[in-house]
Scaffold this active site. Structure first.
Site, PDB file in Angstrom:
ATOM      1  N   ARG A 228      -3.685   0.634  -2.608  1.00  0.00           N
ATOM      2  CA  ARG A 228      -4.171  -0.106  -1.962  1.00  0.00           C
ATOM      3  C   ARG A 228      -3.584  -1.320  -2.769  1.00  0.00           C
ATOM      4  NH1 ARG A 228     -10.105  -3.037  -0.401  1.00  0.00           N
ATOM      5  NH2 ARG A 228      -9.663  -4.051   1.118  1.00  0.00           N
ATOM      6  N   LEU A 229      -2.685  -2.399  -1.684  1.00  0.00           N
ATOM      7  CA  LEU A 229      -2.271  -3.820  -2.222  1.00  0.00           C
ATOM      8  C   LEU A 229      -3.385  -4.753  -1.124  1.00  0.00           C
ATOM      9  CD1 LEU A 229      -0.391  -6.003  -3.469  1.00  0.00           C
ATOM     10  CD2 LEU A 229       0.904  -5.896  -2.088  1.00  0.00           C
TER      11      LEU A 229
ATOM     12  N   ASN B 176      -1.100   2.200   6.096  1.00  0.00           N
ATOM     13  CA  ASN B 176      -0.026   1.055   5.272  1.00  0.00           C
ATOM     14  C   ASN B 176       0.678   0.785   6.324  1.00  0.00           C
ATOM     15  OD1 ASN B 176       1.702  -0.644   3.597  1.00  0.00           O
ATOM     16  ND2 ASN B 176       3.167   1.613   4.368  1.00  0.00           N
ATOM     17  N   GLY B 177       0.121  -1.080   5.941  1.00  0.00           N
ATOM     18  CA  GLY B 177       1.071  -1.957   7.172  1.00  0.00           C
ATOM     19  C   GLY B 177       0.010  -3.269   7.551  1.00  0.00           C
ATOM     20  N   GLU B 178       0.077  -3.646   8.042  1.00  0.00           N
ATOM     21  CA  GLU B 178      -0.669  -4.832   8.913  1.00  0.00           C
ATOM     22  C   GLU B 178      -0.431  -4.556   9.695  1.00  0.00           C
ATOM     23  OE1 GLU B 178      -1.344  -9.660   8.393  1.00  0.00           O
ATOM     24  OE2 GLU B 178      -0.902  -8.155   6.530  1.00  0.00           O
TER      25      GLU B 178
ATOM     26  N   ASP C  63      -8.550  -5.241   9.264  1.00  0.00           N
ATOM     27  CA  ASP C  63      -7.380  -4.433  10.175  1.00  0.00           C
ATOM     28  C   ASP C  63      -7.430  -2.987   9.971  1.00  0.00           C
ATOM     29  OD1 ASP C  63      -5.907  -4.937   7.371  1.00  0.00           O
ATOM     30  OD2 ASP C  63      -4.166  -4.846   9.035  1.00  0.00           O
TER      31      ASP C  63
ATOM     32  N   CYS D 298       1.001  -1.730  -0.080  1.00  0.00           N
ATOM     33  CA  CYS D 298      -0.163  -0.084  -0.161  1.00  0.00           C
ATOM     34  C   CYS D 298       0.955   1.411  -0.006  1.00  0.00           C
ATOM     35  CB  CYS D 298      -1.393   0.123   1.824  1.00  0.00           C
ATOM     36  SG  CYS D 298      -1.821  -0.753   1.061  1.00  0.00           S
TER      37      CYS D 298
END
Length: 279
Positions: free
Chosen positions: A51-52, A77-79, A102, A2
């Site tokens: 977005r990825l 961005n991230g997880e 998430d 992202c």
């Protein structure tokens, strides 16, 4: 992966030029998020997101994401790997969710608990911009180890931020000048942490950076430092056997890998010559 991008106006409202810059920034970050993109703007802030899709591929999980009352806005961005347990806690406190992402958990946590309480609870790698329209404050944050990047340029009239320097350089009023001192330090040391940019006028949030932007300016702080959580007494007084240490390490690795495997997309493993792959 992202990509996030934003323009914060210090005085005047967001205008057509700012929206054009957001479009240029998103184009510069297209490789970070090929699956989807969207933008949002309010009185003084414009946001863009590439977005990825890893968790919850539905359009409902698109970003920038707003709370149901429209008072909280997140570009992320991230997880955050412990989002499921955080969601259960939030649901127990009466919050409802419309996605299984998430992203929504991060947004609801920030909005419900407040940024300073919520961020230290996030276990993961992340960089985000969160606007709390209840007090007008914009928050920028980066994960503890600085895995996810966020660059910032503070100009006379605007604050620009993005996942990569190149997105900021795509804006119309940002000069492209190399910082000779920074370049010299990188050549001399052969390494440099990710808090520094090679371009003049661009800086980066440090690892665990948590910045609050408001009419009073930028308040820069960190929400975590390794020396603050290091238990020296545990290390000094440790009498655990090698076999017990190995068993603990294996359990921690299995737990970490299990958390990293939470995804609604295909998974792959890439082994390098680093410590993690060696383990």
């Amino acid at each position: 992966m992202c990509g996030i991008a934003g323009v914060w106006r210090k005085r005047d409202p967001i205008g057509a030029g700012d929206l054009s810059d957001i479009a240029r920034m998103m184009q510069a970050l297209a490789h970070r998020g090929p699956d989807d993109h969207d933008s949002w703007n309010g009185a003084r802030l414009a946001l863009g997101h590439r977005r990825l899709t890893i968790i919850d591929p539905s359009p409902a999980a698109r970003e920038p994401m707003l709370t149901s009352d429209g008072q909280g806005v997140l570009c992320y961005n991230g997880e955050v790997y412990n989002y499921r347990s955080l969601r259960k806690t939030l649901e127990a406190e009466g919050l409802d969710f419309r996605t299984v992402s998430d992203t929504e958990v991060v947004l609801q946590a920030l909005h419900h608990w407040g940024v300073e309480k919520a961020v230290p609870l996030f276990d993961g790698m992340f960089a985000f911009a969160y606007l709390d329209q209840r007090d007008g404050a914009l928050w920028l944050a980066r994960d503890r180890l600085g895995i996810k990047p966020i660059s910032v340029a503070d100009t006379a009239d605007r604050l620009l931020f993005a996942s990569e320097d190149k997105a900021i350089l795509a804006c119309h009023d940002v000069p492209r000048r190399v910082d000779a001192r920074e370049l010299t330090l990188r050549l001399a040391w052969q390494s440099r942490d990710s808090s520094y940019s090679v371009f003049e006028g661009i800086e980066r949030l440090p690892p665990a950076g948590l910045w609050k932007i408001s009419d009073g300016g930028i308040e820069k702080r960190r929400f975590w430092h390794v020396l603050d959580v290091l238990e020296t007494s545990r290390i000094v007084d440790d009498r655990t056997s090698d076999a017990e240490h190995m068993a603990s390490l294996e359990a921690l690795l299995e737990q970490s890998v299990e958390l990293h495997c939470i995804a609604d997309a295909s998974l792959a493993t890439a082994c390098s010559g680093g410590i993690d792959s060696g383990l």
